[in-house]
Design a protein around this motif. Structure first.
Motif, PDB file in Angstrom:
ATOM      1  N   CYS A 144      -7.793   2.215   2.508  1.00 31.50           N
ATOM      2  CA  CYS A 144      -7.813   0.845   3.032  1.00 31.50           C
ATOM      3  C   CYS A 144      -9.003   0.699   3.975  1.00 31.50           C
ATOM      4  O   CYS A 144      -8.852   0.723   5.199  1.00 31.50           O
ATOM      5  CB  CYS A 144      -6.504   0.541   3.751  1.00 31.50           C
ATOM      6  SG  CYS A 144      -6.244  -1.214   4.084  1.00 31.50           S
ATOM      7  N   HIS A 237       3.635  -5.791  -0.155  1.00 30.30           N
ATOM      8  CA  HIS A 237       2.225  -5.539   0.152  1.00 30.30           C
ATOM      9  C   HIS A 237       1.517  -6.860   0.482  1.00 30.30           C
ATOM     10  O   HIS A 237       1.717  -7.868  -0.177  1.00 30.30           O
ATOM     11  CB  HIS A 237       1.567  -4.889  -1.065  1.00 30.30           C
ATOM     12  CG  HIS A 237       0.082  -4.758  -0.964  1.00 30.30           C
ATOM     13  ND1 HIS A 237      -0.527  -3.608  -0.548  1.00 30.30           N
ATOM     14  CD2 HIS A 237      -0.920  -5.641  -1.215  1.00 30.30           C
ATOM     15  CE1 HIS A 237      -1.834  -3.767  -0.576  1.00 30.30           C
ATOM     16  NE2 HIS A 237      -2.102  -4.999  -0.970  1.00 30.30           N
ATOM     17  N   THR A 242      -4.510  -6.046   4.075  1.00 30.53           N
ATOM     18  CA  THR A 242      -5.456  -5.116   3.453  1.00 30.53           C
ATOM     19  C   THR A 242      -6.892  -5.572   3.678  1.00 30.53           C
ATOM     20  O   THR A 242      -7.789  -4.754   3.934  1.00 30.53           O
ATOM     21  CB  THR A 242      -5.166  -5.014   1.944  1.00 30.53           C
ATOM     22  OG1 THR A 242      -3.823  -4.566   1.758  1.00 30.53           O
ATOM     23  CG2 THR A 242      -6.122  -4.035   1.274  1.00 30.53           C
ATOM     24  N   CYS A 246      -5.978  -2.985   7.065  1.00 26.13           N
ATOM     25  CA  CYS A 246      -4.668  -2.348   7.298  1.00 26.13           C
ATOM     26  C   CYS A 246      -4.468  -1.967   8.767  1.00 26.13           C
ATOM     27  O   CYS A 246      -4.582  -0.782   9.144  1.00 26.13           O
ATOM     28  CB  CYS A 246      -4.479  -1.116   6.419  1.00 26.13           C
ATOM     29  SG  CYS A 246      -4.510  -1.475   4.653  1.00 26.13           S
ATOM     30  N   ASN A 251      -0.011  -2.045   5.431  1.00 30.50           N
ATOM     31  CA  ASN A 251      -0.347  -3.212   4.621  1.00 30.50           C
ATOM     32  C   ASN A 251       0.900  -4.034   4.271  1.00 30.50           C
ATOM     33  O   ASN A 251       0.888  -4.833   3.345  1.00 30.50           O
ATOM     34  CB  ASN A 251      -1.097  -2.810   3.348  1.00 30.50           C
ATOM     35  CG  ASN A 251      -0.258  -1.911   2.445  1.00 30.50           C
ATOM     36  OD1 ASN A 251       0.920  -1.695   2.674  1.00 30.50           O
ATOM     37  ND2 ASN A 251      -0.893  -1.366   1.409  1.00 30.50           N
TER      38      ASN A 251
END
Length: 684
Positions: A144, A237, A242, A246, A251
């Motif tokens: 990430c 998610h 993201t 993150c 996330n």
């Protein structure tokens, strides 16, 4: 009225006023400390919020640009932090000098050094806030990466919302914990706001604050950081989280909200601990040496003579005189005491110390100073009774003896938060009755011959070894019993009851909800009878000692096995492991790994594994029953055992699986049918 009488009255009034001066000064000093603590708490709370705002605003602005700025060295950020620290210094400077030195917030006795400490990038509050800021906005996490250029408008909104939520959460939690500690400061001897060992909150209001902050973080992040406006699932998610890299390595909204709540709570505790429990605080003992304590009023009986008792005092024959009992008329607060301090020492025999059910004995505020004993019996003091304390707390040992203290009675009291043991005795003929031991490292530790623990509760023992009841010692008079544990409740410990040495008697007790084994019987020759051992996270009853009699116990719903027998020559009879009302253990009902024991008339039902698992030889099995287990009824993996009139039915696997080399003494039944087996064993 005559001039002489007027003069006498004036002199009496002046004398009375002079006698009140120390109390007035003491009261004024206490008020000054309260005011200074409140100022420091508010000032630090404000600084944490200001620092969070300054740092996060810089990071959010940076995310909007194609090139990242270094917020750690940005001149505007440094200037704003300096101004915030100066506001903190000015607020704390309003304390009078004596109060500031006495509190010594975060180890600083001067307002100027306090500002320097706060801004210190290696030690102070700013350093911790910078670490949080980096976790959220700049630290890279695997899989990430942080964005290199400008981010989308929705991601900007998400980052800005995150910044505001962090500021609000830091403010709310700091305010809550500071307020709680201020209340606790006014009520010496009460439960602390924050558990000194685990760091978790004790106060219901702090627990509520944590829940509210978590809810606010979840709701706020769901509103701005989940990809769809109507998507209210915090476990999904999030592309927006993201996109901004993150934060804290998360996330998902739920994961980030939980991590942030924990981190903000940790920071609020760091701030308040530095104010209320500073290592250089005079109000909390001034280090290992400690500070002065106030005597508590008391009355001697039967003469009704008024007296006092003070921290560290020895109650000897001269103190009691012709009396045989002292009753407290106020709490005895030894919180300012230093390293190794003792609450009271009793050296007289045939006396009673009674707190009337209303008063506490409280040890040092600083946990590092708790190495002494709350009430210590001097060597040779016999037939002493200690009774009706609302709490004896915050020592290494709550009540302890020095040897040859036969006839000690401890009854009708609570003993809690002692770092080694609540009650620790080695003398003979000790009786502990109707005592609640809560959050001591060991609730009760007794090794004196012919001692008794009746109708007691051992709860939530911590820190390690986290044992509810520990009994040990040797049978000096040869009568077959050292310590008797009778009708006790043992809950929430790591190990419920640990028996060593021996022989002991443990009977009619409830041992539940412990995070390890319910009972560990490492003693020799003990009798464990008619106990209920259930819902423990380890095994129910573990027997590793020799020659013990385990009879008529229930061991149900434990996460491990009901019974684990690994000693030699034990007698296991008339016990139950699990039942058909969904109360089976998650392991075997009975697991045998020892030698030369008698196993008779036991019952195993509805256990998740086998009813009886036998992994060693020379056991005699007679009239045992194993029904409706999810493994086998009897799984005999080795030879050398005898089987007589045992019964198994309705188990998921074989009723009997018998290895070669076992002896059929006849009368065994599988699903209602009698069967026989030869030297080769078999499945039935």
């Amino acid at each position: 009225m005559s001039i002489r009488l007027k003069s006498s009255l004036v002199l009496c009034a002046l004398a009375a006023a002079w006698l009140l001066v120390p109390a007035i000064v003491s009261a004024q000093s206490a008020v000054a400390l309260q005011i200074c603590s409140k100022r420091a708490g508010k000032a630090f709370k404000r600084y944490v919020g200001d620092a969070a705002e300054v740092m996060s605003d810089c990071q959010v602005d940076s995310l909007k640009d194609d090139e990242r700025m270094d917020c750690a060295t940005d001149e505007d950020v440094l200037d704003d932090l300096d101004k915030a620290a100066d506001k903190l210094r000015r607020e704390v400077k309003k304390c009078n000098d004596a109060a500031l030195r006495a509190i010594c917030p975060h180890g600083q006795r001067e307002d100027t050094t306090l500002k320097e400490f706060v801004l210190n990038d290696a030690l102070g509050t700013t350093a911790r806030m910078r670490a949080l800021d980096a976790n959220l906005y700049s630290t890279s996490y695997a899989g990430c990466p942080r964005p290199l250029g400008a981010i989308s408008g929705k991601a900007e909104d998400c980052a800005a919302k995150l910044a505001r939520l962090v500021e609000d959460g830091a403010d709310d939690l700091s305010k809550c914990v500071v307020k709680c500690e201020l209340n606790a400061q006014r009520k010496s001897g009460e439960e602390p706001c924050i558990d000194e060992i685990t760091g978790l909150p004790n106060d219901p209001k702090v627990i509520d604050c944590l829940a509210l902050v978590l809810d606010d973080l979840n709701d706020g992040l769901l509103a701005k950081c989940n990809d769809e406006e109507d998507d209210d699932d915090p476990t999904l998610h999030s592309d927006l989280l993201t996109e901004i890299g993150c934060p804290a390595g998360r996330n998902t909204v739920g994961g980030l909200a939980g991590d942030l709540t924990d981190r903000l709570y940790e920071e609020s505790v760091n701030v308040t601990n530095g104010i209320f429990f500073s290592e250089c605080s005079e109000s909390a003992g001034g280090g290992s040496v400690g500070g002065p304590t106030e005597p508590a009023a008391a009355t001697l009986y039967p003469s009704l003579t008024a007296t006092t008792v003070d921290c560290g005092q020895t109650l000897d024959a001269a103190f009691f005189g012709s009396d045989d009992e002292v009753r407290l008329d106020a709490k005895l607060d030894c919180s300012p005491a230093g390293l190794g301090s003792i609450g009271l020492i009793v050296s007289a025999s045939d006396v009673t110390i009674d707190a009337r059910g209303d008063y506490d004995l409280t040890g040092p505020s600083r946990s590092s100073n708790r190495t002494g004993t709350g009430i210590l019996l001097a060597h040779g003091a016999t037939n002493v009774t200690i009774t009706r304390f609302r709490a004896i707390q915050r020592y290494a040992v709550g009540i302890g003896d020095s040897g040859s203290n036969d006839g000690l009675r401890v009854e009708d009291l609570t003993i809690r938060r002692n770092r080694e043991a609540g009650v620790r005795t080695t003398s003979a003929n000790v009786v502990v009755a109707n005592v609640k031991a809560d959050r001591n490292a060991i609730g009760f530790e007794m090794s004196g011959d012919d001692s008794t623990l009746n109708d007691c509760r051992a709860l939530r023992s911590e820190p390690f070894p986290s044992i509810g009841i520990h009994i040990l010692g040797s049978d000096g008079d040869g009568d077959g019993q050292i310590v008797r544990v009778n009708r006790c409740e043992v809950e929430g410990n790591l190990v419920g009851i640990l028996a060593e040495g021996g022989p002991h008697l443990i009977e009619d007790s409830d041992v539940r909800f412990n995070s390890g084994d319910g009972m560990q019987i490492a003693s020799a020759g003990s009798k464990v009878e008619s106990n209920s051992v259930k819902l423990n996270d380890g095994n129910g009853i573990v027997v590793s000692g020799d020659g013990n009699n385990i009879t008529t116990n229930r061991s149900d719903e434990n996460a491990g096995h009901g019974y684990v027998i690994s000693g030699i020559g034990n007698d296991i009879n008339n016990n139950g492991a699990g039942s058909l009302t969904d109360q089976g253990n998650l392991g075997h009902g009975f697991l045998f790994m020892g030698f030369d024991s008698n196993v008779e008339s036991n019952d195993a039902e509805a256990n998740l594994m086998d009813g009886f698992q036998v992994d060693e030889d020379t056991f005699d099995f007679k009239s045992n029953t194993s029904n409706d287990n999810f493994g086998m009824g009897f799984d005999i993996t080795v030879g050398g055992n005898n089987f007589d009139t045992n019964v198994a039915a309705d188990n998921v696997d074989h009723e009997f699986s018998i290895a070669a080399g076992n002896v059929d003494d006849q009368g065994n039944r599988s699903d209602g049918a009698t069967f026989s087996f030869g030297a080769g064993g078999g499945n039935f």
